[in-house]
Design a protein around this motif. Structure first.
Motif, short mmCIF file in Angstrom:
data_model
loop_
_atom_site.label_atom_id
_atom_site.label_comp_id
_atom_site.label_asym_id
_atom_site.label_seq_id
_atom_site.Cartn_x
_atom_site.Cartn_y
_atom_site.Cartn_z
N THR A 184 0.83 -1.21 0.00
CA THR A 184 0.00 0.00 0.00
C THR A 184 0.87 1.25 0.00
O THR A 184 1.93 1.29 0.65
CB THR A 184 -0.95 0.03 1.21
OG1 THR A 184 -0.19 -0.04 2.41
CG2 THR A 184 -1.93 -1.12 1.14
N ILE A 185 0.40 2.25 -0.72
CA ILE A 185 1.14 3.51 -0.86
C ILE A 185 0.57 4.54 0.11
O ILE A 185 -0.64 4.78 0.13
CB ILE A 185 1.03 4.07 -2.29
CG1 ILE A 185 1.41 3.01 -3.32
CG2 ILE A 185 1.90 5.31 -2.46
CD1 ILE A 185 1.05 3.40 -4.75
N GLN A 186 1.45 5.15 0.88
CA GLN A 186 1.05 6.23 1.76
C GLN A 186 2.06 7.35 1.63
O GLN A 186 3.27 7.11 1.59
CB GLN A 186 0.96 5.76 3.21
CG GLN A 186 0.42 6.83 4.15
CD GLN A 186 -0.24 6.23 5.38
OE1 GLN A 186 -0.34 5.02 5.52
NE2 GLN A 186 -0.71 7.09 6.27
N SER A 187 1.57 8.59 1.56
CA SER A 187 2.49 9.71 1.41
C SER A 187 3.29 9.92 2.69
O SER A 187 2.71 9.99 3.78
CB SER A 187 1.72 10.99 1.07
OG SER A 187 2.60 12.10 1.10
N SER A 197 3.05 12.03 -7.73
CA SER A 197 3.50 10.99 -8.65
C SER A 197 4.81 10.39 -8.17
O SER A 197 5.06 9.18 -8.32
CB SER A 197 3.67 11.57 -10.06
OG SER A 197 2.43 11.96 -10.59
N TYR A 198 5.64 11.22 -7.53
CA TYR A 198 6.91 10.71 -6.98
C TYR A 198 6.65 9.67 -5.91
O TYR A 198 7.33 8.62 -5.87
CB TYR A 198 7.73 11.87 -6.41
CG TYR A 198 8.98 11.40 -5.70
CD1 TYR A 198 10.14 11.08 -6.42
CD2 TYR A 198 9.00 11.24 -4.31
CE1 TYR A 198 11.28 10.61 -5.77
CE2 TYR A 198 10.13 10.78 -3.66
CZ TYR A 198 11.26 10.48 -4.39
OH TYR A 198 12.39 10.01 -3.76
N ASP A 199 5.68 9.94 -5.01
CA ASP A 199 5.36 8.96 -3.96
C ASP A 199 5.00 7.62 -4.57
O ASP A 199 5.46 6.56 -4.11
CB ASP A 199 4.16 9.45 -3.12
CG ASP A 199 4.45 10.70 -2.32
OD1 ASP A 199 5.63 10.95 -2.01
OD2 ASP A 199 3.49 11.45 -2.03
N ILE A 200 4.15 7.67 -5.60
CA ILE A 200 3.66 6.43 -6.22
C ILE A 200 4.78 5.72 -6.96
O ILE A 200 4.99 4.51 -6.81
CB ILE A 200 2.49 6.76 -7.17
CG1 ILE A 200 1.30 7.30 -6.36
CG2 ILE A 200 2.08 5.52 -7.97
CD1 ILE A 200 0.21 7.91 -7.20
N MET A 201 5.54 6.47 -7.74
CA MET A 201 6.60 5.86 -8.55
C MET A 201 7.73 5.33 -7.67
O MET A 201 8.38 4.34 -8.01
CB MET A 201 7.12 6.85 -9.57
CG MET A 201 6.07 7.19 -10.64
SD MET A 201 6.66 8.18 -12.03
CE MET A 201 7.04 9.73 -11.21
N SER A 202 7.94 5.97 -6.51
CA SER A 202 8.97 5.49 -5.60
C SER A 202 8.61 4.09 -5.08
O SER A 202 9.47 3.20 -5.01
CB SER A 202 9.11 6.46 -4.43
OG SER A 202 10.05 5.98 -3.49
N VAL A 203 7.34 3.88 -4.73
CA VAL A 203 6.92 2.56 -4.25
C VAL A 203 6.99 1.54 -5.38
O VAL A 203 7.43 0.40 -5.18
CB VAL A 203 5.49 2.64 -3.67
CG1 VAL A 203 4.96 1.25 -3.33
CG2 VAL A 203 5.47 3.53 -2.44
N ILE A 204 6.54 1.94 -6.57
CA ILE A 204 6.63 1.03 -7.72
C ILE A 204 8.08 0.62 -7.96
O ILE A 204 8.39 -0.57 -8.17
CB ILE A 204 6.04 1.69 -8.98
CG1 ILE A 204 4.51 1.83 -8.84
CG2 ILE A 204 6.38 0.86 -10.23
CD1 ILE A 204 3.86 2.61 -9.97
#
Length: 478
Positions: A184-187, A197-204
């Motif tokens: 799960t992605i959390q800021s 978008s950085y938060d999401i791409m960092s987890v990916i």
């Protein structure tokens, strides 16, 4: 709001409404009156003594359930007349004086109307099932976990519960555990979990080698944040990851270009900004590269020539659908993912609203008005309210218009929510809540006006005052 600020805001709103090229589209909708929303009886719209529509309620809840187009009961009555007069012949028999397609072709007609709204080829769209059902169908087709390799599914930590349930049960269906296969992605920076978008791409990037699927919302239901669909999709593809988008709050709200953005697959409901009606039929997009039928199906290898999926007879090519042979021969495109024959009642209701979208000039024309409408409402809340009001709420939706749709999510101070909702409803203003402390306000460009934004701001100010007073009294008495 002060009397002076209200008067100034109304004067500006009236100019904006007079200059609105989409103003007449509002007449395409049944706008509830204040008396109707306060009533506990079924409304009789044909009653000559019914309240005047000049006393309309302010309905700012299109993000939850869109209003009824006036065409909807007309089209449904035409469908009912066909059923009454033709019976089973309605499946195949065109009627010269009817605007409706045959029932056999109703889903294709709806897909044709839907395709420009999501920015897709007609063959890439199917109107079918429900949102969560379609998410499950897409995952059954495209989530292929390898326990020793790619098995994880990435989604946001605050995803709508149905998305969480769908992902968790898909993992268990494959014998996997959410504890090890769900990310799960959390800021790390935003207290409201606004995801860059950085938060999401960092987890990916962190989980790329072990991730098979990403499931994300086009617009986050709680905050109203619009994610950067093309950028995130392209980044996931660079890492070989399939992406499914939940577009429940984006479809009909913001322009979409699913084909050109190279989106793998998406699903949506149709009862919010698309005004299909409560629980109406859903929609599904599958990019053409993922839905091809590459060669004729043979008895020896009936599964050869197309990507695997859960199948039903309505996904069969129309040429063979009624042959009643026990051999699945899917039509190419998203229609090949269909299961049972769809509800014609639902499709008729939805298509009536999609006609209005055509009349309005499509989603891009609506987006132009929506940016102005939501921006005007935001300005009223941030600049037009009393100082003591501003201490009782804040807007959690991103301030950048490019990062949101029509919705503004307003976080209230503790203990105010229920009184604010009651006070708004008593003044004929309808919004929705997300507990514990958020109201969501969504001026829909198809039927809301700038003047209604002023009415909301005025009512909201009075509701805050009443709620703060009640909270203070309860604190004193407690």
């Amino acid at each position: 709001m002060s009397s002076a600020s209200i008067a100034d805001a109304r004067a500006r709103a009236q100019v904006l409404d007079q200059d609105d090229p989409l103003g007449l589209v509002r007449n395409e909708f049944n706008i509830p009156t204040k008396a109707q929303i306060a009533s506990t009886r079924l409304a009789d719209n044909d009653d000559p003594g019914a309240p005047s529509t000049s006393d309309s309620a302010v309905y700012l809840c299109g993000n939850s359930l869109g209003l009824q187009p006036k065409r909807t009961p007309v089209r449904i009555n035409q469908y009912l007349s066909t059923w009454a007069a033709q019976g089973v012949q309605g499946h195949f028999k065109p009627l010269a004086d009817s605007p409706l397609p045959t029932w056999l072709d109703a889903d294709a007609k709806a897909a044709k109307l839907m395709a420009p709204i999501v920015g897709a080829a007609e063959s890439e769209v199917a109107v079918m099932q429900t949102l969560t059902g379609n998410l499950h169908l897409l995952m059954s087709a495209f989530y292929k976990p390898d326990i020793n390799g790619r098995h994880k599914i990435i989604l946001e930590s605050k995803a709508f519960p149905s998305d969480h349930f769908a992902v968790e049960t898909q993992l268990r269906h494959h014998g996997l555990s959410p504890e090890t296969s769900m990310v799960t992605i959390q800021s790390p920076f935003s207290e409201d979990n606004i995801l860059s978008s950085y938060d999401i791409m960092s987890v990916i990037s962190t989980h790329a080698a072990t991730t098979a699927l990403v499931v994300l919302p086009g617009i986050q239901y709680y905050t109203g944040q619009l994610l950067d669909i093309p950028v995130i999709t392209a980044f996931a593809h660079k890492h070989g990851i399939f992406v499914i988008w939940d577009l429940a709050h984006a479809v009909g709200n913001v322009p979409l270009s699913l084909h050109d953005w190279d989106v793998d697959a998406a699903a949506w409901c149709t009862y919010k900004y698309l005004n299909g009606g409560p629980g109406c039929i859903g929609g599904l997009f599958v990019h053409e590269r993922n839905s091809r039928v590459t060669k004729a199906i043979t008895d020896e290898k009936p599964e050869d020539g197309y990507s695997n999926r859960l199948a039903g007879w309505w996904g069969n090519d129309k040429k063979t659908r009624f042959a009643m042979a026990n051999k699945f021969h899917p039509v190419g495109g998203a229609a090949g993912f269909q299961l049972s024959n769809p509800s014609i009642l639902d499709i008729t209701s939805l298509s009536a609203s999609l006609e209005v979208f055509e009349l309005a000039g499509g989603v891009r024309a609506l987006r132009e008005k929506s940016l102005k409408l939501t921006g005007f409402l935001e300005s009223l809340l941030l600049k037009g309210m009393k100082e003591e009001d501003n201490a009782l709420f804040r807007i959690v939706t991103p301030a950048d218009p490019a990062e949101r749709g029509a919705q503004l999510s307003i976080l209230l101070a503790d203990g105010l929510l229920q009184t604010v909702l009651q006070e708004l409803e008593a003044r004929g203003v309808i919004v929705d809540e997300r507990k514990p402390d958020v109201i969501r306000v969504a001026p829909a460009p198809l039927y809301n006006t700038f003047d209604e934004c002023v009415t909301f701001a005025e009512a909201f100010s009075l509701a805050l005052e009443a709620a703060a007073k009640k909270r203070a009294q309860q604190s004193t008495s407690g």
